[in-house]
Enzyme design. Structure first.
Site, short mmCIF file in Angstrom:
data_model
loop_
_atom_site.label_atom_id
_atom_site.label_comp_id
_atom_site.label_asym_id
_atom_site.label_seq_id
_atom_site.Cartn_x
_atom_site.Cartn_y
_atom_site.Cartn_z
N LYS A 1 59.43 30.56 45.58
CA LYS A 1 58.82 31.83 45.20
C LYS A 1 59.76 32.94 45.61
O LYS A 1 60.60 32.75 46.51
CB LYS A 1 57.48 31.99 45.94
CG LYS A 1 56.51 32.94 45.29
CD LYS A 1 55.63 32.26 44.26
CE LYS A 1 54.76 33.27 43.55
NZ LYS A 1 53.85 32.66 42.60
N GLY B 1 35.77 37.87 35.64
CA GLY B 1 37.03 38.21 34.98
C GLY B 1 36.94 37.87 33.51
O GLY B 1 36.44 36.81 33.13
N GLY C 1 39.81 38.36 31.53
CA GLY C 1 41.21 38.52 31.18
C GLY C 1 41.74 37.38 30.34
O GLY C 1 41.00 36.74 29.57
N VAL D 1 43.01 34.23 31.02
CA VAL D 1 42.51 32.86 31.23
C VAL D 1 41.06 32.76 30.76
O VAL D 1 40.70 31.85 30.01
CB VAL D 1 42.65 32.44 32.72
CG1 VAL D 1 41.99 31.10 32.96
CG2 VAL D 1 44.12 32.40 33.14
P1 NAD Z 1 44.31 38.92 33.80
O1 NAD Z 1 44.93 40.08 34.52
O2 NAD Z 1 44.50 38.78 32.33
O3 NAD Z 1 42.73 38.89 34.06
C1 NAD Z 1 42.14 39.23 35.27
C2 NAD Z 1 40.92 40.06 34.95
O4 NAD Z 1 40.19 40.28 36.15
C3 NAD Z 1 41.24 41.43 34.36
O5 NAD Z 1 40.59 41.56 33.12
C4 NAD Z 1 40.70 42.40 35.41
O6 NAD Z 1 40.19 43.58 34.84
C5 NAD Z 1 39.62 41.57 36.06
N1 NAD Z 1 39.19 42.03 37.37
C6 NAD Z 1 39.94 42.63 38.34
N2 NAD Z 1 39.16 42.91 39.38
C7 NAD Z 1 37.92 42.49 39.09
C8 NAD Z 1 36.69 42.48 39.78
N3 NAD Z 1 36.56 43.01 40.99
N4 NAD Z 1 35.60 41.94 39.18
C9 NAD Z 1 35.70 41.42 37.94
N5 NAD Z 1 36.84 41.39 37.23
C10 NAD Z 1 37.92 41.92 37.81
O7 NAD Z 1 44.80 37.63 34.60
P2 NAD Z 1 44.78 36.13 34.09
O8 NAD Z 1 46.12 35.77 33.60
O9 NAD Z 1 43.57 35.87 33.27
O10 NAD Z 1 44.63 35.38 35.51
C11 NAD Z 1 43.38 35.34 36.17
C12 NAD Z 1 43.56 34.64 37.51
O11 NAD Z 1 44.07 33.34 37.31
C13 NAD Z 1 44.53 35.34 38.46
O12 NAD Z 1 44.07 35.14 39.77
C14 NAD Z 1 45.83 34.57 38.24
O13 NAD Z 1 46.66 34.64 39.39
C15 NAD Z 1 45.29 33.18 38.04
N6 NAD Z 1 46.19 32.31 37.26
C16 NAD Z 1 46.53 32.63 35.99
C17 NAD Z 1 47.35 31.79 35.26
C18 NAD Z 1 47.73 32.11 33.84
O14 NAD Z 1 48.21 31.23 33.14
N7 NAD Z 1 47.52 33.33 33.36
C19 NAD Z 1 47.83 30.61 35.83
C20 NAD Z 1 47.44 30.27 37.13
C21 NAD Z 1 46.62 31.13 37.84
#
Ligand code: NAD
Length: 384
Positions: free
Chosen positions: A93, A193, A195, A197
């Site tokens: 990392k 969330g 977002g 995922v």
């Molecule tokens: P993203 O930023 O697209 O989605 C996260 C969402 O959480 C956003 O829409 C944000 O507005 C929302 N959010 C923030 N604070 C909040 C709260 N207090 N209550 C409710 N919603 C809230 O991120 P993502 O890519 O969907 O990833 C989501 C999680 O999964 C993260 O923790 C990320 O580290 C983890 N992750 C993602 C991936 C990937 O492939 N994208 C892979 C492994 C792990």
């Protein structure tokens, strides 16, 4: 008289070597480039299974110690994630110390890229918190050891559909354990969330006939999912109080803590967010006391790193989805180990990762000259 090397030195504050020794980190690289202002740390935790891979994040750490602790912790996590996912990758990392809103400039990322290039494939970088596609492109101008690049450039693109597939399959494995069937039809599932995922996860769950509850701080995202799937919108704080079968955190870390756990009404916790349990030693037992089955986050969200590892071997989205689907079996194995050895699921997954590292470490010392990589990875790490 100056102390000799064998004499015990008095300990002052934070020691890099003590911290490296504690979790067996192989190498830590402090990167300082005064002309661009780059201050970064690259941590290589373990390369037994293959080159270390993990994202680079940009963050305004309040101290160098905080940055170092974070990068040591995150790089170790990557070793476990890749090991348990069955990948031929090690854990690494990087952190760039700076404010992503104010301190970004091309020269910083190019300087960072040159440090990565200098490691000749021992560390492969990717996008993480605080980084954008543009920043990654600047890094890529200086080094080929970058993953997660766009499909247009021959990369794997957005990892979230593959991550969501892994979360979904991990969730099904847990359902099989708790309910005797892995069908999620009619199951009530709350999702924190809306977002990247979650967007893909809700599609899979909706298709299977689950009853969904969704929340996000961004109302527009919630509305989109409500329109598409008929999910019920819940406000951000009430998500912990909904009476459901499964709670799926897909937003933030640290959401399983002493304030939230007593409120949860669910049998299973299975989501994609990283570091869901605030403090494993305190909050892990709280989940067990309440009879909740916790799917270790780094196991069921490993679709992201599975996706990237596919890029290194010649990207094929179907194969990436199929591999993420195997998270079902990995999760089942963890549940069996947890039951047989009477340990929490997060301890079981750590043990399974460590067993693989030990076994492959032994094989590697015998067949050290063999490379298991083809395609882009073969080019990157050479035939070792
Ligand atoms: P993203 O930023 O697209 O989605 C996260 C969402 O959480 C956003 O829409 C944000 O507005 C929302 N959010 C923030 N604070 C909040 C709260 N207090 N209550 C409710 N919603 C809230 O991120 P993502 O890519 O969907 O990833 C989501 C999680 O999964 C993260 O923790 C990320 O580290 C983890 N992750 C993602 C991936 C990937 O492939 N994208 C892979 C492994 C792990």
């Amino acid at each position: 008289m100056a102390p000799t090397l064998t004499e015990k030195q008095p300990k002052h504050g934070f020691s890099v070597f003590d911290n490296m020794l504690k979790n067996e980190h192989e190498q830590v690289i402090m990167c300082s480039d005064p002309s661009s202002g780059l201050k970064a740390i690259i941590a290589i935790h373990n390369t037994i299974l293959g080159p270390s891979l993990g994202g680079v994040r940009m963050w305004p750490y309040e101290s160098e110690e905080a940055a170092l602790k974070d990068v040591l912790n995150l790089s170790r996590g990557m070793t476990y994630k890749s090991a348990v996912a069955g990948l031929n990758l090690g854990g690494g990392k990087a952190v760039i110390i700076g404010n992503p809103k104010k301190d970004k400039k091309e020269a910083i990322f190019r300087a960072f890229g040159r440090y990565v290039e200098g490691l000749a494939g021992r560390y492969i970088t990717a996008e993480d918190v605080g980084m954008s596609l543009q920043d990654m492109e600047w890094i890529r101008m200086e080094t080929k050891y970058v993953t997660g690049i766009s499909m247009a450039l021959g990369g794997s693109g957005d990892p979230s559909p593959v991550t969501a597939m892994g979360v979904y399959m991990g969730m099904k494995s847990c359902a099989k354990k708790v309910y005797g069937s892995d069908s999620l039809e009619g199951r009530k599932i709350s999702i924190q969330g809306a977002g990247n995922v979650s967007t893909h996860l809700v599609r899979l769950l909706h298709k299977e006939g689950a009853k969904l509850y969704i929340t996000d701080i961004d109302e527009e995202k919630v509305e989109r999912i409500v329109r598409e799937t008929g999910a019920i919108a819940v406000d951000t704080d009430s998500i912990y109080d909904v009476d459901v079968d499964i709670f799926s955190p897909n937003a933030l870390g640290g959401v399983l803590n002493e304030n939230t756990i007593p409120r949860l009404k669910c049998d299973i916790i299975a989501g994609g967010a990283n570091n869901q349990i605030e403090d494993e030693s305190v909050h892990g037992p709280m989940l067990i006391e309440r009879g909740m089955l916790y799917a270790p986050d780094y196991v069921i969200n490993s679709g992201g790193v599975i996706n990237v590892s596919n890029e290194l071997e010649g990207y094929n989205r179907e194969r990436a989805h199929e591999q993420a689907g195997r998270i079902y079996d990995t999760m089942t194995r963890i549940l069996e180990y947890s039951e047989t050895h009477n340990v929490p699921t997060y301890t079981a997954s750590n043990s399974i990762a460590e067993m693989r590292l030990k076994q492959i470490g032994r094989v590697k010392s015998i067949y050290a000259s063999r490379s298991h990589f083809t395609g882009r990875m073969g080019e990157l790490v050479g035939r070792r």
